[in-house]
Write an enzyme that holds these catalytic residues in place. Sequence first.
Site, mmCIF file in Angstrom:
data_model
loop_
_atom_site.group_PDB
_atom_site.id
_atom_site.type_symbol
_atom_site.label_atom_id
_atom_site.label_comp_id
_atom_site.label_asym_id
_atom_site.label_seq_id
_atom_site.Cartn_x
_atom_site.Cartn_y
_atom_site.Cartn_z
ATOM 1 N N LYS A 74 0.841 -1.207 0.000
ATOM 2 C CA LYS A 74 0.000 0.000 0.000
ATOM 3 C C LYS A 74 0.878 1.261 0.000
ATOM 4 O O LYS A 74 2.021 1.209 0.471
ATOM 5 C CB LYS A 74 -0.850 -0.055 1.278
ATOM 6 C CG LYS A 74 -2.032 0.872 1.337
ATOM 7 C CD LYS A 74 -2.812 0.547 2.614
ATOM 8 C CE LYS A 74 -3.800 1.629 2.983
ATOM 9 N NZ LYS A 74 -4.850 1.811 1.985
ATOM 10 N N GLY A 75 0.326 2.342 -0.489
ATOM 11 C CA GLY A 75 1.076 3.601 -0.521
ATOM 12 C C GLY A 75 1.512 4.054 0.873
ATOM 13 O O GLY A 75 0.753 3.952 1.825
ATOM 14 N N GLY A 76 2.738 4.507 0.965
ATOM 15 C CA GLY A 76 3.240 5.133 2.184
ATOM 16 C C GLY A 76 3.662 4.210 3.320
ATOM 17 O O GLY A 76 4.016 4.680 4.400
ATOM 18 N N VAL A 77 3.678 2.897 3.086
ATOM 19 C CA VAL A 77 3.988 1.977 4.196
ATOM 20 C C VAL A 77 5.496 1.826 4.424
ATOM 21 O O VAL A 77 5.923 1.306 5.459
ATOM 22 C CB VAL A 77 3.361 0.570 3.970
ATOM 23 C CG1 VAL A 77 1.849 0.637 4.000
ATOM 24 C CG2 VAL A 77 3.846 -0.064 2.660
ATOM 25 N N GLY A 78 6.289 2.258 3.445
ATOM 26 C CA GLY A 78 7.747 2.145 3.598
ATOM 27 C C GLY A 78 8.387 1.251 2.539
ATOM 28 O O GLY A 78 9.484 0.734 2.752
ATOM 29 N N LYS A 79 7.735 1.105 1.403
ATOM 30 C CA LYS A 79 8.299 0.266 0.318
ATOM 31 C C LYS A 79 9.664 0.791 -0.125
ATOM 32 O O LYS A 79 10.621 0.030 -0.224
ATOM 33 C CB LYS A 79 7.378 0.292 -0.923
ATOM 34 C CG LYS A 79 6.027 -0.316 -0.734
ATOM 35 C CD LYS A 79 5.228 -0.263 -2.020
ATOM 36 C CE LYS A 79 4.855 1.134 -2.475
ATOM 37 N NZ LYS A 79 4.013 1.871 -1.532
ATOM 38 N N THR A 80 9.717 2.106 -0.386
ATOM 39 C CA THR A 80 10.973 2.673 -0.885
ATOM 40 C C THR A 80 12.077 2.528 0.158
ATOM 41 O O THR A 80 13.201 2.156 -0.169
ATOM 42 C CB THR A 80 10.773 4.163 -1.247
ATOM 43 O OG1 THR A 80 9.687 4.239 -2.157
ATOM 44 C CG2 THR A 80 12.002 4.756 -1.892
ATOM 45 N N SER A 81 11.752 2.813 1.429
ATOM 46 C CA SER A 81 12.773 2.708 2.484
ATOM 47 C C SER A 81 13.286 1.281 2.572
ATOM 48 O O SER A 81 14.494 1.052 2.696
ATOM 49 C CB SER A 81 12.191 3.132 3.843
ATOM 50 O OG SER A 81 11.568 4.379 3.739
ATOM 51 N N ASP A 103 7.787 3.380 -9.887
ATOM 52 C CA ASP A 103 6.611 4.077 -9.368
ATOM 53 C C ASP A 103 6.555 5.449 -10.045
ATOM 54 O O ASP A 103 7.546 6.182 -10.002
ATOM 55 C CB ASP A 103 6.783 4.234 -7.847
ATOM 56 C CG ASP A 103 5.575 4.886 -7.200
ATOM 57 O OD1 ASP A 103 4.711 5.409 -7.939
ATOM 58 O OD2 ASP A 103 5.503 4.882 -5.964
HETATM 59 N N1 ATP Z 1 10.395 2.336 10.208
HETATM 60 C C1 ATP Z 1 10.263 3.617 9.952
HETATM 61 N N2 ATP Z 1 10.421 4.533 10.944
HETATM 62 C C2 ATP Z 1 10.294 5.850 10.686
HETATM 63 N N3 ATP Z 1 9.989 6.370 9.493
HETATM 64 C C3 ATP Z 1 9.806 5.508 8.471
HETATM 65 C C4 ATP Z 1 9.942 4.095 8.643
HETATM 66 N N4 ATP Z 1 9.708 3.504 7.449
HETATM 67 C C5 ATP Z 1 9.441 4.493 6.578
HETATM 68 N N5 ATP Z 1 9.500 5.695 7.185
HETATM 69 C C6 ATP Z 1 9.221 7.010 6.602
HETATM 70 O O1 ATP Z 1 7.889 6.967 6.086
HETATM 71 C C7 ATP Z 1 7.785 7.739 4.899
HETATM 72 C C8 ATP Z 1 7.238 6.882 3.777
HETATM 73 O O2 ATP Z 1 8.181 5.876 3.488
HETATM 74 P P1 ATP Z 1 8.441 5.365 2.016
HETATM 75 O O3 ATP Z 1 8.610 6.509 1.074
HETATM 76 O O4 ATP Z 1 9.521 4.365 2.112
HETATM 77 O O5 ATP Z 1 7.036 4.670 1.737
HETATM 78 P P2 ATP Z 1 6.434 4.126 0.351
HETATM 79 O O6 ATP Z 1 5.573 2.981 0.701
HETATM 80 O O7 ATP Z 1 7.532 3.877 -0.613
HETATM 81 O O8 ATP Z 1 5.592 5.367 -0.110
HETATM 82 P P3 ATP Z 1 4.907 5.622 -1.561
HETATM 83 O O9 ATP Z 1 3.815 4.624 -1.693
HETATM 84 O O10 ATP Z 1 4.418 7.027 -1.444
HETATM 85 O O11 ATP Z 1 6.002 5.435 -2.579
HETATM 86 C C9 ATP Z 1 9.195 8.276 4.631
HETATM 87 O O12 ATP Z 1 9.259 9.573 5.141
HETATM 88 C C10 ATP Z 1 10.101 7.346 5.413
HETATM 89 O O13 ATP Z 1 11.285 7.971 5.828
#
Ligand code: ATP
Length: 390
Positions: A74-81, A103
């Site tokens: 799902k969007g924003g869960v931390g996939k990229t991290s 993406d």
């Molecule tokens: N374990 C964590 N603790 C603190 N912050 C986190 C953690 N994991 C991710 N983040 C933060 O949450 C935000 C969203 O993370 P990320 O961009 O990795 O999500 P995403 O799923 O790739 O988002 P999108 O769907 O928008 O591409 C970022 O600011 C990231 O630094």
Amino acid sequence: MAVTALFRHISKPQNYGPFCRIIGSATSLSAPIYENPFKTPFQVRSVTTPAEAVTGFDEMVTGSKRKYYMLGGKGGVGKTSCAASLAVKFANHGHPTMVVSTDPAHSLSDSFAQDLSGGMLVPVEGVDSQLFALEINPETAREELRTAIQTDGGTDVKDFINSMSLGMLADELGELELGKLLDTPPPGMDEAIAISKVMQILDSQEYSRFTRIVLDTAPTGHTLRLLSLPDFMDASLGKVMKLKKKLDSATSAIKSLLGKEEKRQNVSDKLEKLRERMAKVRDLFRDSDTTEFVIVTIPTVMAVSESARLHASLMKERVPVRTLIVNQILPPSATDCKFCEIRRKDQMRVLEMIRNDPELVNLRLVNAPLVDVEIRGVPALKFMGDMVWR
Ligand SMILES: Nc1ncnc2c1ncn2[C@@H]1O[C@H](COP(=O)(O)OP(=O)(O)OP(=O)(O)O)[C@@H](O)[C@H]1O
């Protein structure tokens, strides 16, 4: 674009910014001490979550045969991290690694705190070994394809056929709606073209050294549609190819009389190559020897429900999935913060729900804590990698 032109070098040194105090550990019951990038040891408080598991990083890192890891959810869960931290870890273990974002809303540059945009391979600074990043803009990839086809006379195929009084074939081609496909692509199409472009790059000898490819994919909906797309494309393009062959033999006599150039041969070649690459993408997604799809989620009912649906779809499409990362778990509150306590209880309930979910129960469950700073820059990603990928 020539493949050699894909490299761009960053000359300016990057400032990663301060990092990092942490307030939880990845599934730890024993409160280990981690070292932060500035070499100040700090205590990690335990996150009391029963199902401790590791991702089997040893297995992931072993062997020099090329492997692909796709991270989705799902969007924003931390996939990229998670994707960026895995790429850093592979590179630091000596694997020439490429991390690719398909993406449309890229965040690799933000995650690495470096400018990685521009659709070229950019070396990531601050990593022990070779790590290159590539942000493919799916819309640009589609435009490139369209221009290539147009330049070779492809969009005029229908007019050309009509001018040759082969209206019947023109109607047949019209039904395939290839032009429309590129004008108003179905969701997932852009990503499929982007991934096929990645495949094109990886196929070249120049990039054969990359042994680990990490793909940061678009949120769930796109991924699901992407999975069924190669079959659809394969069928559509396959039909186009057949039709073109018919057409070529029917018109070659007339063309030689008129002395027209065989421009359309190029179009056919390009479409044939696209079809082959789409078929490769489809096979790649399903090859459990080389590929693993990692689902990333957060401990909320909505995110977990979506992850269960994603898993079911991936299973249906025979895409190998072994691991579920539950990111951003709140550590126990050290103060009497009522809000934190309630949220954490809620999260623990969701973790229990995951353990009892028939769809997710067989996955390796990896719990990653919410840390009190944004995960941004190589040191932060290295730190996250050491928590998640064990
Ligand atoms: N374990 C964590 N603790 C603190 N912050 C986190 C953690 N994991 C991710 N983040 C933060 O949450 C935000 C969203 O993370 P990320 O961009 O990795 O999500 P995403 O799923 O790739 O988002 P999108 O769907 O928008 O591409 C970022 O600011 C990231 O630094």
